[in-house]
Design a protein around this motif. Sequence first.
Motif, PDB file in Angstrom:
ATOM      1  N   THR A  44      48.141  16.755  46.036  1.00 21.12           N
ATOM      2  CA  THR A  44      48.088  16.166  47.000  1.00 21.12           C
ATOM      3  C   THR A  44      48.653  17.136  48.308  1.00 21.12           C
ATOM      4  N   SER A 100      34.073  10.429  47.810  1.00 18.63           N
ATOM      5  CA  SER A 100      35.253  10.568  47.132  1.00 18.63           C
ATOM      6  C   SER A 100      36.081   9.890  48.093  1.00 18.63           C
ATOM      7  N   GLU A 131      36.039   6.278  46.319  1.00 18.11           N
ATOM      8  CA  GLU A 131      36.912   6.518  45.257  1.00 18.11           C
ATOM      9  C   GLU A 131      37.847   6.210  45.650  1.00 18.11           C
ATOM     10  N   ALA A 132      38.653   6.816  46.037  1.00 15.45           N
ATOM     11  CA  ALA A 132      39.845   6.991  46.249  1.00 15.45           C
ATOM     12  C   ALA A 132      40.848   5.893  46.584  1.00 15.45           C
ATOM     13  N   LYS A 133      40.560   4.791  47.358  1.00 15.33           N
ATOM     14  CA  LYS A 133      40.872   3.605  48.216  1.00 15.33           C
ATOM     15  C   LYS A 133      40.253   2.805  46.984  1.00 15.33           C
ATOM     16  N   LEU A 169      45.307   1.423  50.122  1.00 16.20           N
ATOM     17  CA  LEU A 169      43.726   1.270  48.922  1.00 16.20           C
ATOM     18  C   LEU A 169      44.024   0.034  49.103  1.00 16.20           C
ATOM     19  N   ASP A 222      50.292   5.106  48.603  1.00 15.68           N
ATOM     20  CA  ASP A 222      48.731   4.494  48.660  1.00 15.68           C
ATOM     21  C   ASP A 222      48.434   5.158  47.564  1.00 15.68           C
ATOM     22  N   LEU A 223      47.829   7.039  48.564  1.00 10.65           N
ATOM     23  CA  LEU A 223      47.526   7.728  47.705  1.00 10.65           C
ATOM     24  C   LEU A 223      47.533   9.111  47.177  1.00 10.65           C
ATOM     25  N   ARG A 261      45.502  10.769  44.658  1.00  8.71           N
ATOM     26  CA  ARG A 261      44.299  10.647  44.705  1.00  8.71           C
ATOM     27  C   ARG A 261      43.555  11.366  46.121  1.00  8.71           C
ATOM     28  N   VAL A 262      43.564  11.899  46.699  1.00  2.00           N
ATOM     29  CA  VAL A 262      43.294  12.888  47.776  1.00  2.00           C
ATOM     30  C   VAL A 262      43.164  14.130  48.099  1.00  2.00           C
TER      31      VAL A 262
END
Length: 374
Positions: free
Chosen positions: A2, A52, A55-57, A147, A162-163, A166-167
């Motif tokens: 990320t 996406s 999905e990420a959240k 999230l 949170d992310l 994932r992003v």
Amino acid sequence: NTRIETIKAENCLDEVLEPFAEMLSQGKTVAFPTETVYGLGANALDEKAVQSIFEAKGRPSDNPLIVHIAQWKDILKLAEEITPLAKKLADTFWPGPLTLILKKKSVVPESVTAGLDTVALRMPSHPIAHRLIAMAGIPVAAPSANLSGKPSPTRGSHVIKDLKGRVDGIIDGGMAMVGLESTVVDATGEYPVILRPGGITKEQIMEAVKGSERDFRTDQPPEESKKEVAPRSPGMKYVHYAPNASVVIVQVTDTPMAESIRHQAEAYRFKGHKVGILCTEETLKDGWPLLWKEGKVETDRITPEGWHIILNGSLREPSTIAGRLFDALRSFDETEVTLILAEAVSEKSLGQAIMNRLKKASNGEKRIPRLEKK
Ligand code: TXA
Ligand code: MG
């Protein structure tokens, strides 16, 4: 994996934003600050990119996204019909914390609108959000960058927590100013229908539609979505904004707030809870004058009784309460607190949105406080 960049809103240079704008136009996900809360953005016209985000959240796919735009003409590409009401509200509040629901054009993918025939549109005023979207040159679908189930992020650090991983990108632009999400208004009809209270108050909306060429029904307040009917704003049905601890709202009664809190705190401690208190300056001064004199308790502090206390703004300035609410709720996650007593505010103007979020955090006050036995 990320890419994270810290940017000051005052000097957000194009060359710093460029790689992120590029990522967005290439179908990647980028979290960025807005004036309300942080958003997790992707190309709204690219079905896969939108996927996406979900999905990420870990977001349920039946909860539609808000499409963010940078200029007025973008609305023409996305909305089938711009009602006089929508025009009036956009003229008054855009760019800013207002989302308009309008009939969608077919270019807007079903995944963005969760199959609805309407689309949610917003033009943010935050300089980073505004410039980023303009540079990307596409409409940007963006839910809050948390999230699913967590409080919306109001700081870059919340998003990173949170992310990260994932992003594709995160822009840390400091604290979001309003601190609560935008007001969502159904503007498909003649009269505004508030689906989610937020940064723009009902009073402001009434004021805006008063005395316009069209005869808006201003003798009546904007209708509010009724709980009984199928949720018109699908997101409102989910448990939201909940910290790890249970939240119990302490209502305003004739008894002084500090006394009510103290009473309830004792009762919950007796049941085995580690008690946290989220209260205003006024209540802290009244109930724990020594702590107040010691200085700022915006971060977690312990009262002589052993309760974690976090200060959240002043009753004189509801915007300070709104601005810190999610950050304060998230701060309790760093403590051992199992139950948070949160001071209620009166449901006037911004107080409506504040209480709406507090009730969501406490799951409409119906959630039974859970206790984990050691
Ligand atoms: O301030 C905000 O609105 C932030 C920033 C990032 O712009 N965004 C945000 O997005 O709060 P999100 O996804 O967390 O909340 C969007 C809300 C949800 O309650 C969703 O159900 C509702 O808007 N919504 C989206 N499209 C809709 C539609 N077509 N009809 C009714 N409600 C809609
Ligand atoms: Mg959200």
